[in-house]
Design an enzyme around this catalytic site. Structure first.
Site, PDB file in Angstrom:
ATOM      1  N   GLY A  48       0.489  -0.989   0.216  1.00  0.00           N
ATOM      2  CA  GLY A  48      -0.228   0.201  -0.293  1.00  0.00           C
ATOM      3  C   GLY A  48       0.598   1.701   0.034  1.00  0.00           C
ATOM      4  O   GLY A  48       0.915   2.488  -0.305  1.00  0.00           O
ATOM      5  N   ASP A 107      -5.579   1.994  10.992  1.00  0.00           N
ATOM      6  CA  ASP A 107      -7.137   1.917  10.760  1.00  0.00           C
ATOM      7  C   ASP A 107      -6.947   1.103  12.021  1.00  0.00           C
ATOM      8  O   ASP A 107      -7.032   2.057  12.834  1.00  0.00           O
ATOM      9  CB  ASP A 107      -7.232   1.049   9.771  1.00  0.00           C
ATOM     10  N   PHE A 156     -13.581   2.696   3.630  1.00  0.00           N
ATOM     11  CA  PHE A 156     -12.821   1.617   3.038  1.00  0.00           C
ATOM     12  C   PHE A 156     -13.100   2.551   2.114  1.00  0.00           C
ATOM     13  O   PHE A 156     -14.262   2.641   1.396  1.00  0.00           O
ATOM     14  CB  PHE A 156     -13.456   0.306   3.113  1.00  0.00           C
ATOM     15  N   ASP A 163      -6.229  -1.194  -1.973  1.00  0.00           N
ATOM     16  CA  ASP A 163      -6.620  -1.687  -3.266  1.00  0.00           C
ATOM     17  C   ASP A 163      -7.883  -2.107  -2.709  1.00  0.00           C
ATOM     18  O   ASP A 163      -7.938  -1.979  -1.301  1.00  0.00           O
ATOM     19  CB  ASP A 163      -5.396  -3.009  -3.361  1.00  0.00           C
TER      20      ASP A 163
HETATM   21  P1  5GP Z   1      -4.875  -1.403  10.747  1.00  0.00           P
HETATM   22  O1  5GP Z   1      -4.179  -3.047  11.155  1.00  0.00           O
HETATM   23  O2  5GP Z   1      -4.541  -0.279  11.413  1.00  0.00           O
HETATM   24  O3  5GP Z   1      -6.343  -2.228  11.800  1.00  0.00           O
HETATM   25  O4  5GP Z   1      -4.889  -1.524   9.992  1.00  0.00           O
HETATM   26  C1  5GP Z   1      -4.072  -1.435   8.684  1.00  0.00           C
HETATM   27  C2  5GP Z   1      -3.645  -1.690   7.302  1.00  0.00           C
HETATM   28  O5  5GP Z   1      -4.969  -2.373   6.675  1.00  0.00           O
HETATM   29  C3  5GP Z   1      -3.180  -1.372   6.278  1.00  0.00           C
HETATM   30  O6  5GP Z   1      -1.673  -0.496   6.125  1.00  0.00           O
HETATM   31  C4  5GP Z   1      -4.004  -1.192   4.718  1.00  0.00           C
HETATM   32  O7  5GP Z   1      -3.170  -2.406   4.162  1.00  0.00           O
HETATM   33  C5  5GP Z   1      -5.246  -1.828   5.686  1.00  0.00           C
HETATM   34  N1  5GP Z   1      -6.376  -1.438   5.891  1.00  0.00           N
HETATM   35  C6  5GP Z   1      -7.019  -0.283   6.572  1.00  0.00           C
HETATM   36  N2  5GP Z   1      -8.113   0.412   5.980  1.00  0.00           N
HETATM   37  C7  5GP Z   1      -8.332   0.007   4.622  1.00  0.00           C
HETATM   38  C8  5GP Z   1      -8.812   0.915   3.890  1.00  0.00           C
HETATM   39  O8  5GP Z   1     -10.152   2.348   3.780  1.00  0.00           O
HETATM   40  N3  5GP Z   1      -8.766   0.620   2.663  1.00  0.00           N
HETATM   41  C9  5GP Z   1      -8.002  -0.169   1.859  1.00  0.00           C
HETATM   42  N4  5GP Z   1      -7.690  -0.302   1.027  1.00  0.00           N
HETATM   43  N5  5GP Z   1      -6.910  -0.794   3.271  1.00  0.00           N
HETATM   44  C10 5GP Z   1      -6.795  -0.543   4.434  1.00  0.00           C
END
Ligand code: 5GP
Length: 183
Positions: A48, A107, A156, A163
């Site tokens: 990403g 997130d 999202f 992606d």
């Molecule tokens: P976390 O561990 O902070 O919950 O999630 C982080 C990872 O989840 C990011 O590096 C990404 O790969 C994915 N992610 C979280 N939110 C989104 C979103 O809204 N869109 C996309 N495409 N990926 C997300």
């Protein structure tokens, strides 16, 4: 590819290519001011953060090197698996170096807290984080993000490297998807 090229797949454009670019330039100036004569290792989190790191480093004047890590967090859908695994580790040592993790989006903060714990155990001189996008749950988690592109709603999003099931990474705007895409 612009959002307009995707027609009905797009629900809403949150940030245009131009807005994202402008913000990256601002963050690069901030990072340059903070690091000044120090060389920084930009650690991009695949896949990403590819666009963010590529644009960020070209807007920076500081000396830098780059390295990449790949971790699994989400599967093919839009919910976190809750398990973080290293799929690709750094190529070089970061011991004694000034390291800046470059993330696409935060997130829950689960992925980042794992990365911070893992990389800090390798004894860098400093360890900071830049994230292009941050969602509300990250604000209540304990992870400290020094450089944030945009705080976005809890939706999202795709584009600028982000992606859905492997697609839309080459969308230059950042957008939410129409419900029919998920069905
Ligand atoms: P976390 O561990 O902070 O919950 O999630 C982080 C990872 O989840 C990011 O590096 C990404 O790969 C994915 N992610 C979280 N939110 C989104 C979103 O809204 N869109 C996309 N495409 N990926 C997300």
């Amino acid at each position: 590819m612009r959002a307009a090229d995707l027609g009905s797949d797009i629900k809403e454009v949150l940030y245009t290519e131009e807005q994202v670019h402008q913000r990256v330039v601002e963050l690069a100036a901030q990072i340059d001011a903070d690091y000044q004569d120090r060389e920084v290792v930009l650690v991009g989190v695949l896949n990403g953060a590819v666009m963010t790191l590529a644009d960020l480093c070209r807007s920076m004047n500081s000396h830098m090197t780059m390295d990449w890590m790949a971790v699994s967090s989400y599967g093919v859908g839009t919910t976190s698996s809750g398990v973080v695994r290293i799929l690709k580790d750094l190529s070089g040592s970061i011991e004694g170096k000034d390291v800046l993790i470059v993330e696409d989006i935060i997130d829950t903060g689960l992925t980042l807290s794992y990365l911070l714990q893992n990389l800090s155990s390798r004894d860098p001189n400093s360890l900071e984080v830049m994230a292009m996008f941050r969602k509300p749950p990250a604000l209540t988690s304990s992870v400290d993000v020094k450089y944030v592109g945009f705080d976005i709603p809890n939706e999202f999003v795709v584009g600028y490297g982000l992606d859905y099931a492997g697609h839309y990474r080459n969308l230059t705007d950042v957008a939410t998807l129409a419900p029919h895409v998920y069905s």
